[in-house]
Write a protein that holds these residues in place. Structure first.
Motif, mmCIF file in Angstrom:
data_model
loop_
_atom_site.group_PDB
_atom_site.id
_atom_site.type_symbol
_atom_site.label_atom_id
_atom_site.label_comp_id
_atom_site.label_asym_id
_atom_site.label_seq_id
_atom_site.Cartn_x
_atom_site.Cartn_y
_atom_site.Cartn_z
ATOM 1 N N THR A 1 0.834 -1.206 0.139
ATOM 2 C CA THR A 1 0.021 -0.029 0.032
ATOM 3 C C THR A 1 0.889 1.217 0.015
ATOM 4 O O THR A 1 1.845 1.312 0.636
ATOM 5 C CB THR A 1 -0.888 0.038 1.396
ATOM 6 N N LEU A 2 0.575 2.252 -0.690
ATOM 7 C CA LEU A 2 1.300 3.611 -0.764
ATOM 8 C C LEU A 2 0.093 4.444 -0.505
ATOM 9 O O LEU A 2 -0.788 4.666 -1.247
ATOM 10 C CB LEU A 2 1.717 3.562 -2.310
ATOM 11 N N ILE A 3 0.659 5.462 0.467
ATOM 12 C CA ILE A 3 -0.426 6.441 0.904
ATOM 13 C C ILE A 3 -0.073 7.816 0.288
ATOM 14 O O ILE A 3 1.307 8.052 0.519
ATOM 15 C CB ILE A 3 -0.371 6.623 2.391
ATOM 16 N N LEU A 4 -0.835 8.511 -0.229
ATOM 17 C CA LEU A 4 -0.509 9.746 -0.726
ATOM 18 C C LEU A 4 -1.432 10.821 -0.083
ATOM 19 O O LEU A 4 -2.632 10.511 -0.092
ATOM 20 C CB LEU A 4 -0.521 9.569 -2.138
ATOM 21 N N ILE A 5 -1.023 11.873 0.162
ATOM 22 C CA ILE A 5 -1.622 12.938 0.584
ATOM 23 C C ILE A 5 -2.151 13.972 -0.566
ATOM 24 O O ILE A 5 -0.962 14.366 -0.881
ATOM 25 C CB ILE A 5 -1.199 13.830 1.757
ATOM 26 N N SER A 6 -3.283 14.149 -0.999
ATOM 27 C CA SER A 6 -3.716 14.884 -2.070
ATOM 28 C C SER A 6 -4.083 16.202 -1.631
ATOM 29 O O SER A 6 -5.114 16.206 -1.166
ATOM 30 C CB SER A 6 -4.555 14.271 -2.949
ATOM 31 N N SER B 1 -8.899 22.953 2.763
ATOM 32 C CA SER B 1 -9.885 22.147 3.638
ATOM 33 C C SER B 1 -10.285 20.897 2.967
ATOM 34 O O SER B 1 -11.280 20.340 3.543
ATOM 35 C CB SER B 1 -11.047 23.180 4.108
ATOM 36 N N ALA B 2 -10.137 20.669 1.570
ATOM 37 C CA ALA B 2 -10.663 19.943 0.700
ATOM 38 C C ALA B 2 -9.477 18.637 0.638
ATOM 39 O O ALA B 2 -9.658 17.926 -0.274
ATOM 40 C CB ALA B 2 -11.019 20.425 -0.452
ATOM 41 N N GLN B 3 -8.614 18.531 1.488
ATOM 42 C CA GLN B 3 -7.759 17.435 1.423
ATOM 43 C C GLN B 3 -8.430 16.251 1.403
ATOM 44 O O GLN B 3 -9.217 15.893 2.432
ATOM 45 C CB GLN B 3 -6.588 17.694 2.358
ATOM 46 N N ASP B 4 -7.902 15.118 0.486
ATOM 47 C CA ASP B 4 -8.417 13.661 0.469
ATOM 48 C C ASP B 4 -7.065 12.950 0.968
ATOM 49 O O ASP B 4 -6.019 13.249 0.557
ATOM 50 C CB ASP B 4 -8.877 13.289 -0.782
ATOM 51 N N ILE B 5 -7.348 11.805 1.382
ATOM 52 C CA ILE B 5 -6.189 10.772 1.658
ATOM 53 C C ILE B 5 -6.389 9.901 0.554
ATOM 54 O O ILE B 5 -7.484 9.386 0.201
ATOM 55 C CB ILE B 5 -6.167 10.333 3.045
#
Length: 90
Positions: free
Chosen positions: A7-12, A18-22
């Protein structure tokens, strides 16, 4: 022999902070190719989903707390991922 999920986690970060998604990308640990259709269970909330055709799923940003995910797919060993927020990096 079963393969191992990676699994690779990116913070977009979108245009609005305030609209950040993981964004979590699930890939084969050997080939690093995305795996579509992986079952993803949020153990914390007991809600499930699956990765898209690119092996990706998104979840809303969380300010505090821990989320436990369980991943499973035919031909792969199950994997667990614990994310604790605030998240400080990959």
């Amino acid at each position: 022999m079963k393969k191992v999920l990676f699994t690779l986690i990116l913070i977009s970060t979108g245009f609005i902070v305030s609209a950040q998604d993981i964004i979590i990308s699930v890939k084969d640990s050997t080939t690093r190719q995305p795996i579509p259709g992986v079952s993803v269970l949020n153990v914390t909330s007991q809600k499930g989903t699956a990765t898209n055709n690119n092996g990706i799923f998104r979840l809303p940003r969380q300010d505090k707390g821990t989320i436990i995910f369980r991943f499973s797919s035919i031909g792969y060993e199950p994997a667990t991922l614990n994310l604790t927020f605030p998240y400080t990096g990959v």
